[in-house]
Design a protein around this motif. Sequence first.
Motif, short mmCIF file in Angstrom:
data_model
loop_
_atom_site.label_atom_id
_atom_site.label_comp_id
_atom_site.label_asym_id
_atom_site.label_seq_id
_atom_site.Cartn_x
_atom_site.Cartn_y
_atom_site.Cartn_z
N HIS A 257 13.10 -4.44 52.90
CA HIS A 257 11.70 -4.08 52.80
C HIS A 257 10.90 -4.62 53.99
O HIS A 257 11.06 -5.78 54.38
N SER A 258 10.05 -3.78 54.54
CA SER A 258 9.18 -4.14 55.66
C SER A 258 8.09 -3.08 55.73
O SER A 258 8.15 -2.06 55.00
N PRO A 259 7.09 -3.25 56.58
CA PRO A 259 6.07 -2.21 56.69
C PRO A 259 6.63 -0.84 57.08
O PRO A 259 6.01 0.18 56.76
N THR A 260 7.77 -0.79 57.73
CA THR A 260 8.36 0.50 58.09
C THR A 260 9.44 0.93 57.10
O THR A 260 10.05 1.98 57.28
N GLU A 261 9.70 0.13 56.08
CA GLU A 261 10.61 0.51 54.99
C GLU A 261 10.03 -0.04 53.69
O GLU A 261 10.53 -1.01 53.11
N ASP A 262 8.94 0.57 53.27
CA ASP A 262 8.16 0.07 52.15
C ASP A 262 8.42 0.92 50.92
O ASP A 262 8.02 2.09 50.86
N LEU A 263 9.08 0.35 49.94
CA LEU A 263 9.43 1.06 48.71
C LEU A 263 8.53 0.69 47.54
O LEU A 263 8.80 1.05 46.41
N GLY A 264 7.47 -0.08 47.84
CA GLY A 264 6.61 -0.52 46.75
C GLY A 264 7.11 -1.76 46.05
O GLY A 264 6.65 -2.08 44.96
N VAL A 265 8.04 -2.48 46.68
CA VAL A 265 8.66 -3.67 46.09
C VAL A 265 8.14 -4.92 46.80
O VAL A 265 8.26 -5.04 48.02
N ILE A 266 7.59 -5.83 46.04
CA ILE A 266 7.20 -7.15 46.54
C ILE A 266 8.35 -8.12 46.25
O ILE A 266 8.87 -8.16 45.14
N SER A 267 8.73 -8.89 47.26
CA SER A 267 9.80 -9.89 47.12
C SER A 267 9.15 -11.27 47.15
O SER A 267 8.63 -11.67 48.19
N PRO A 268 9.12 -12.01 46.06
CA PRO A 268 8.41 -13.29 46.03
C PRO A 268 8.79 -14.24 47.15
O PRO A 268 7.94 -14.97 47.67
N THR A 269 10.06 -14.23 47.57
CA THR A 269 10.47 -15.13 48.64
C THR A 269 9.70 -14.88 49.93
O THR A 269 9.54 -15.79 50.74
N ALA A 270 9.20 -13.67 50.14
CA ALA A 270 8.53 -13.35 51.40
C ALA A 270 7.26 -14.17 51.58
O ALA A 270 7.10 -14.88 52.58
#
Length: 454
Positions: free
Chosen positions: A347-360
């Motif tokens: 996941h990144s701004p250019t691969e955004d699936l609507g998923v938040i990863s708490p570790t980020a």
Amino acid sequence: MKHSFLLTALALLPTLTWAQQKPATKQAPATTTAFDARKRPKNLSDEQLLDLVQRQTFRYFWDFGHPVSGMARERSNRSFDYGDEVVTTGGTGFGIMAIIVAAERKWIPREEAAARIYKIVRFLEKSDSFHGVFPHWLNGASGKTIRFSQKDDGGDLVETSFLFEGLICARQYFTGESKTEKDLRNHILWLWEGVEWNWHQQGGQNVLYWHWSPNNGWSMNHQIHGWNECLITYVLAASSPKYAIDKKVYDQGWATGNYFKNGKEFYKTTLPLGFDYGGPLFFSHYTFLGLDPRGLKDQYADYWQQNQAHTRINYAYCVDNPKKYKGYGPNNWGLTASDSYRGYAAHSPTEDLGVISPTAALSAMPYAPQESMAALKHFYNDLGDKIWSEYGFVDGFSEHHNWYAKSHLAIDQGPIVGMIENYRTGLLWKLFMSSPDVQRGLTKLGFESPQVKK
């Protein structure tokens, strides 16, 4: 496109839906009652909340560590049909750093922390390695390689560097005169001296290669170029007492490629290095669990500025929320590689699936403390029933898709403990940077740092 070979390789593995995955059989001490997220303490101060999150997340490595090897399990749920024995080299390095934090904060006795890490080290001495380089995955009971992909069945230099990032911190921390601490230091040194970093130049080329296998040789053929999570690999390769690389390997190998220099502006923030919009946030976490970015500079970048810029762009993107995903905002942000409703994704701004990863967001605490603390409070106070567990926060969630992971991954849990600690006390930064070998390697590569003696 994926943002590192690690993510590309993961994408090629067979990914099961969560309905198909079976929970791993826990061979570690079990709690007497089922964990209930609704019973979490309320109305905590910031310091109490940081303590709780670090301590709960640390349990992944302590309570759920493999019973034979002590190493960190790859993940808390069974996946890829590999069963319950898969332990991870890099995740173990992060877990060792979490154990150091736990010892320093007296959550566990120092003697038990030293004994657990010594158990890991003695297991590694008997496990498969290739020119001193460990594979990505091992069988935690036998020490035999579990291949990561079809031809990735040998040494993984990047995973090995994450492991030794932790082991070097342990060697600098456990300086006592007890037999366990003395033995631990000695055995870490022997492992460290045995890693043939320059073997991975593949016949003297001025670049490091990620993999070598006795069965497949160099056929993976993946050169390690920047900018991504692998700066630590070049730093440790330059720091090796016996098998060090020269500076030209760093300059002509690492500091090259289409995604090294950037210099463009995103959300009014200039990004010195890397992919447009920065890529997944773990680029600013894995290397910098030990390597202190404060005041760290070389001819290519100021690494504190780089990591702050990367974090600010990731945050600003989530606040902007161009895809209009439910839940995104100033207190709910952070895109990095993690599980998702579609399997593992970078996941990144250019691969955004609507998923938040708490570790980020949590592992970004040193770079954006106010924004990270706002996310932490939202994760814990508002979403806690859905994402809080016996090992801290789950690996990812999507309010938009009403999906909440049940899984934890070692490489995501470890940075939460370590980077929050670096924000609070700088403990791991101080330990890693105090290593004379590391200081010599950084100097060789042309780095400046307030912690490097001239």
